[in-house]
Design a protein around this motif. Sequence first.
Motif, PDB file in Angstrom:
ATOM      1  N   ASP A  44       0.824  -1.267  -0.104  1.00  0.00           N
ATOM      2  CA  ASP A  44       0.100   0.080  -0.099  1.00  0.00           C
ATOM      3  C   ASP A  44       0.729   1.376   0.003  1.00  0.00           C
ATOM      4  O   ASP A  44       2.186   1.157   0.043  1.00  0.00           O
ATOM      5  CB  ASP A  44      -0.977  -0.189   1.248  1.00  0.00           C
ATOM      6  CG  ASP A  44      -0.235   0.176   2.580  1.00  0.00           C
ATOM      7  OD1 ASP A  44       0.701   0.633   2.631  1.00  0.00           O
ATOM      8  OD2 ASP A  44      -0.898  -0.497   3.542  1.00  0.00           O
ATOM      9  N   CYS A  45       0.312   2.615  -0.142  1.00  0.00           N
ATOM     10  CA  CYS A  45       0.914   3.787  -0.287  1.00  0.00           C
ATOM     11  C   CYS A  45       1.731   3.970   1.026  1.00  0.00           C
ATOM     12  O   CYS A  45       2.598   4.827   1.094  1.00  0.00           O
ATOM     13  CB  CYS A  45       0.064   4.853  -0.500  1.00  0.00           C
ATOM     14  SG  CYS A  45      -1.218   5.202   0.436  1.00  0.00           S
ATOM     15  N   GLY A  46       1.493   3.439   2.223  1.00  0.00           N
ATOM     16  CA  GLY A  46       2.323   3.688   3.375  1.00  0.00           C
ATOM     17  C   GLY A  46       3.435   2.660   3.519  1.00  0.00           C
ATOM     18  O   GLY A  46       4.223   2.561   4.434  1.00  0.00           O
ATOM     19  N   GLY A  47       3.711   1.909   2.535  1.00  0.00           N
ATOM     20  CA  GLY A  47       4.637   0.613   2.752  1.00  0.00           C
ATOM     21  C   GLY A  47       4.336  -0.685   3.161  1.00  0.00           C
ATOM     22  O   GLY A  47       5.316  -1.576   3.148  1.00  0.00           O
ATOM     23  N   LYS A  48       3.091  -0.580   3.587  1.00  0.00           N
ATOM     24  CA  LYS A  48       2.852  -2.210   4.199  1.00  0.00           C
ATOM     25  C   LYS A  48       2.473  -3.084   3.239  1.00  0.00           C
ATOM     26  O   LYS A  48       1.499  -2.898   2.161  1.00  0.00           O
ATOM     27  CB  LYS A  48       1.514  -2.015   5.013  1.00  0.00           C
ATOM     28  CG  LYS A  48       1.265  -3.119   5.954  1.00  0.00           C
ATOM     29  CD  LYS A  48      -0.141  -3.026   6.840  1.00  0.00           C
ATOM     30  CE  LYS A  48      -0.172  -4.357   7.641  1.00  0.00           C
ATOM     31  NZ  LYS A  48      -1.445  -4.105   8.559  1.00  0.00           N
ATOM     32  N   THR A 120     -12.673   2.310  -4.426  1.00  0.00           N
ATOM     33  CA  THR A 120     -11.130   2.382  -3.906  1.00  0.00           C
ATOM     34  C   THR A 120     -10.921   3.214  -2.732  1.00  0.00           C
ATOM     35  O   THR A 120     -12.053   4.014  -2.439  1.00  0.00           O
ATOM     36  CB  THR A 120     -10.151   2.952  -5.036  1.00  0.00           C
ATOM     37  OG1 THR A 120     -10.591   4.667  -5.323  1.00  0.00           O
ATOM     38  CG2 THR A 120     -10.178   2.514  -6.360  1.00  0.00           C
ATOM     39  N   CYS A 122      -7.908   4.396   0.492  1.00  0.00           N
ATOM     40  CA  CYS A 122      -6.336   4.461   0.942  1.00  0.00           C
ATOM     41  C   CYS A 122      -6.467   3.564   2.194  1.00  0.00           C
ATOM     42  O   CYS A 122      -7.203   3.668   2.916  1.00  0.00           O
ATOM     43  CB  CYS A 122      -6.051   5.908   1.396  1.00  0.00           C
ATOM     44  SG  CYS A 122      -4.459   6.037   2.119  1.00  0.00           S
ATOM     45  N   ALA A 124      -3.762   3.025   4.130  1.00  0.00           N
ATOM     46  CA  ALA A 124      -2.576   3.644   4.930  1.00  0.00           C
ATOM     47  C   ALA A 124      -2.787   5.044   5.128  1.00  0.00           C
ATOM     48  O   ALA A 124      -1.946   5.920   5.108  1.00  0.00           O
ATOM     49  CB  ALA A 124      -1.490   3.259   4.478  1.00  0.00           C
ATOM     50  N   LYS A 125      -4.111   5.454   5.759  1.00  0.00           N
ATOM     51  CA  LYS A 125      -4.422   6.878   5.791  1.00  0.00           C
ATOM     52  C   LYS A 125      -3.577   7.457   6.916  1.00  0.00           C
ATOM     53  O   LYS A 125      -3.047   8.477   6.610  1.00  0.00           O
ATOM     54  CB  LYS A 125      -6.034   7.134   6.146  1.00  0.00           C
ATOM     55  CG  LYS A 125      -6.866   6.785   4.926  1.00  0.00           C
ATOM     56  CD  LYS A 125      -8.276   6.977   5.596  1.00  0.00           C
ATOM     57  CE  LYS A 125      -8.939   6.610   4.253  1.00  0.00           C
ATOM     58  NZ  LYS A 125     -10.429   6.088   4.896  1.00  0.00           N
ATOM     59  N   SER A 127      -0.355   6.822   7.152  1.00  0.00           N
ATOM     60  CA  SER A 127       0.874   7.025   6.683  1.00  0.00           C
ATOM     61  C   SER A 127       1.246   7.910   5.520  1.00  0.00           C
ATOM     62  O   SER A 127       2.209   8.466   5.199  1.00  0.00           O
ATOM     63  CB  SER A 127       1.463   5.664   6.216  1.00  0.00           C
ATOM     64  OG  SER A 127       1.384   4.786   7.334  1.00  0.00           O
ATOM     65  N   CYS A 128       0.157   7.972   4.820  1.00  0.00           N
ATOM     66  CA  CYS A 128       0.374   8.767   3.355  1.00  0.00           C
ATOM     67  C   CYS A 128      -0.085  10.188   3.547  1.00  0.00           C
ATOM     68  O   CYS A 128      -0.141  10.857   2.212  1.00  0.00           O
ATOM     69  CB  CYS A 128      -0.477   7.988   2.294  1.00  0.00           C
ATOM     70  SG  CYS A 128      -2.153   8.164   2.500  1.00  0.00           S
ATOM     71  N   THR A 130      -3.139  11.740   4.094  1.00  0.00           N
ATOM     72  CA  THR A 130      -4.481  12.050   3.986  1.00  0.00           C
ATOM     73  C   THR A 130      -4.914  12.912   5.095  1.00  0.00           C
ATOM     74  O   THR A 130      -5.130  12.271   6.099  1.00  0.00           O
ATOM     75  CB  THR A 130      -5.298  10.735   3.599  1.00  0.00           C
ATOM     76  OG1 THR A 130      -4.509   9.991   2.647  1.00  0.00           O
ATOM     77  CG2 THR A 130      -6.565  10.999   3.037  1.00  0.00           C
TER      78      THR A 130
END
Length: 151
Positions: A44-48, A120, A122, A124-125, A127-128, A130
């Motif tokens: 995901d956009c947080g790297g998880k 859709t 996010c 990883a709210k 982390s990213c 948002t």
Amino acid sequence: MKLSEIKQILETAETVNFKLENGTFVPEHFHVTEVGMVSKHFIDCGGKVRKEKVANFQLWDATDFEHRLKPGKLQKIIALSEKVLEIEDLEIEVEYQFGTIGKYDLGFDGYNFILLTKQTACLAKESCGTPRQKFQLSALETSYCAPDGNC
């Protein structure tokens, strides 16, 4: 809806109908051309790192207008897929081409299977970046503009 749920519904169903949330029915001569298991392994956009699995049904609108899929036939297709592919009791995702191939969640209204719109999001709210906004509904503006733009 999970595989176990559709199997339970098919036990007493007289017909198999699918419709979109807007009320449009999938033509009654549709085919279920695939039942499978789809795995997704991603970051995901947080790297998880994440993994997801769904049972996948593909609906196809053919030109054999007399075709009707009976509940018993769909039960057999599902049972064979579970046995051969070792599919677990997964959530069902339906692929159906309505303009372009879309992916839908599956619901049931007591008579028809409903193709539910997927969204859709996010994952990883935190982390990213948002922004999270909290507000009270009472604080929202409640005045409306007229169609002529006179506010």
